[in-house]
Scaffold this active site. Structure first.
Site, PDB file in Angstrom:
ATOM      1  N   CYS A 146      -2.725 -74.682  53.704  1.00 35.92           N
ATOM      2  CA  CYS A 146      -1.413 -74.701  54.361  1.00 35.92           C
ATOM      3  C   CYS A 146      -0.290 -74.145  53.474  1.00 35.92           C
ATOM      4  O   CYS A 146      -0.241 -72.944  53.251  1.00 35.92           O
ATOM      5  CB  CYS A 146      -1.127 -76.106  54.863  1.00 35.92           C
ATOM      6  N   ARG A 167       6.402 -76.088  65.919  1.00 32.89           N
ATOM      7  CA  ARG A 167       5.449 -76.652  64.955  1.00 32.89           C
ATOM      8  C   ARG A 167       4.099 -76.770  65.613  1.00 32.89           C
ATOM      9  O   ARG A 167       3.994 -77.265  66.739  1.00 32.89           O
ATOM     10  CB  ARG A 167       5.905 -78.054  64.549  1.00 32.89           C
ATOM     11  N   HIS A 178      -5.929 -79.055  57.062  1.00 30.83           N
ATOM     12  CA  HIS A 178      -5.885 -80.284  56.267  1.00 30.83           C
ATOM     13  C   HIS A 178      -6.972 -81.212  56.801  1.00 30.83           C
ATOM     14  O   HIS A 178      -7.753 -80.840  57.667  1.00 30.83           O
ATOM     15  CB  HIS A 178      -4.547 -81.001  56.489  1.00 30.83           C
TER      16      HIS A 178
HETATM   17  N1  GLN Z   1       6.058 -75.608  55.021  1.00 28.69           N
HETATM   18  C1  GLN Z   1       4.929 -75.031  55.623  1.00 28.69           C
HETATM   19  C2  GLN Z   1       4.977 -74.935  57.142  1.00 28.69           C
HETATM   20  O1  GLN Z   1       5.432 -75.844  57.838  1.00 28.69           O
HETATM   21  C3  GLN Z   1       3.697 -75.736  55.106  1.00 28.69           C
HETATM   22  C4  GLN Z   1       3.380 -77.048  55.766  1.00 28.69           C
HETATM   23  C5  GLN Z   1       2.175 -77.738  55.177  1.00 28.69           C
HETATM   24  O2  GLN Z   1       1.721 -77.454  54.072  1.00 28.69           O
HETATM   25  N2  GLN Z   1       1.652 -78.695  55.921  1.00 28.69           N
HETATM   26  O3  GLN Z   1       4.559 -73.927  57.650  1.00 28.69           O
END
Ligand code: GLN
Length: 239
Positions: A91, A125, A190
């Protein structure tokens, strides 16, 4: 036999059990009598040579701190990549393996160009379970959990890890997930990723052993009933 793992900035980037990836690699090595040297790398540390480097995910704020640190070590890490060191970035860490990450607010973060990719924050998101179909693993699927707004686009010789069956992956548009160039792997998964994807864990361990010893080493099988059951229970699951 042994492998050494360099864990890049674990105090700053470690979300949703990313540490479980290190534990999985370590246990799967130990169960086969392979020693693991673990080196957590902090800000300001000089990075030593390793067979495998790991970096987790995090918020934009932590990513910013890490981006500056990583950039100071860019040439070293590029040289390591070209010596076939294995990299796994999750990520936020994955995003910094590319050329840059442009957050929604604020300045662009420089990446270290281990892969030919860039990331731009989107308005939406992406949160939820993911199933990916790969061409290099048996079983062929990867399962995990994504939570990101960054949209990642790949170019040139950098290829996706696989095709999205469930979820959004790199950008929600082209049905790709993750990236690979040489032995550098990046993914939005993740979860932790590796405990429930033992075939991928072993794939990475074999590459790390090959980097160290200069020839292919086939790992002995383990009893993965629990891991495979967990994996299978998540394949195709949206929530
Ligand atoms: N900041 C990044 C995004 O939202 C990474 C998020 C994360 O590592 N979960 O794309």
């Amino acid at each position: 036999m042994k492998i050494s793992i360099g864990h890049l900035y674990p105090k700053l980037l470690n979300l949703y059990g990313d540490m479980g990836n290190i534990i999985t690699i370590t246990k799967r090595c130990e169960w086969r009598g392979i020693t693991v040297e673990y080196d957590p790398i902090g800000t300001g540390d000089t990075i030593k040579e390793h067979d495998l480097y790991f970096i987790g995910g995090g918020q934009d704020k932590q990513q910013q701190e890490v981006a500056d640190e990583l950039y100071k070590n860019k040439d070293f890490l590029l040289a390591e990549r070209d010596c076939n060191a294995v990299f796994l970035g999750i990520c936020g860490g994955y995003q910094l393996f590319g050329h840059y990450y442009q957050p929604f607010y604020g300045e662009k973060l420089r990446g270290i160009s281990l892969i030919d990719a860039y990331t731009v924050a989107g308005k939406k998101r992406f949160i939820g379970n993911v199933t990916v179909e790969t061409e290099f693993l048996t079983p062929s699927t990867l399962v995990g959990f994504e939570n990101h707004s960054g949209l990642t686009y790949l170019h040139g010789e950098t290829k996706p890890l696989g095709k999205i069956m469930v979820g959004n992956g790199n950008n929600g548009e082209d049905k790709t997930e993750g990236a690979r160039y040489k032995n550098v792997f990046g993914t939005y998964l993740h979860g932790s990723l590796l405990p429930k994807n033992p075939a991928f864990a072993d794939y990475l361990i074999e590459l790390a052993l090959e980097k160290r010893y200069g020839h292919k080493i086939k790992l002995q099988n383990l009893n993965d009933d629990l891991e495979i059951n967990t994996h299978n229970s998540l394949v195709g699951k949206a929530y």
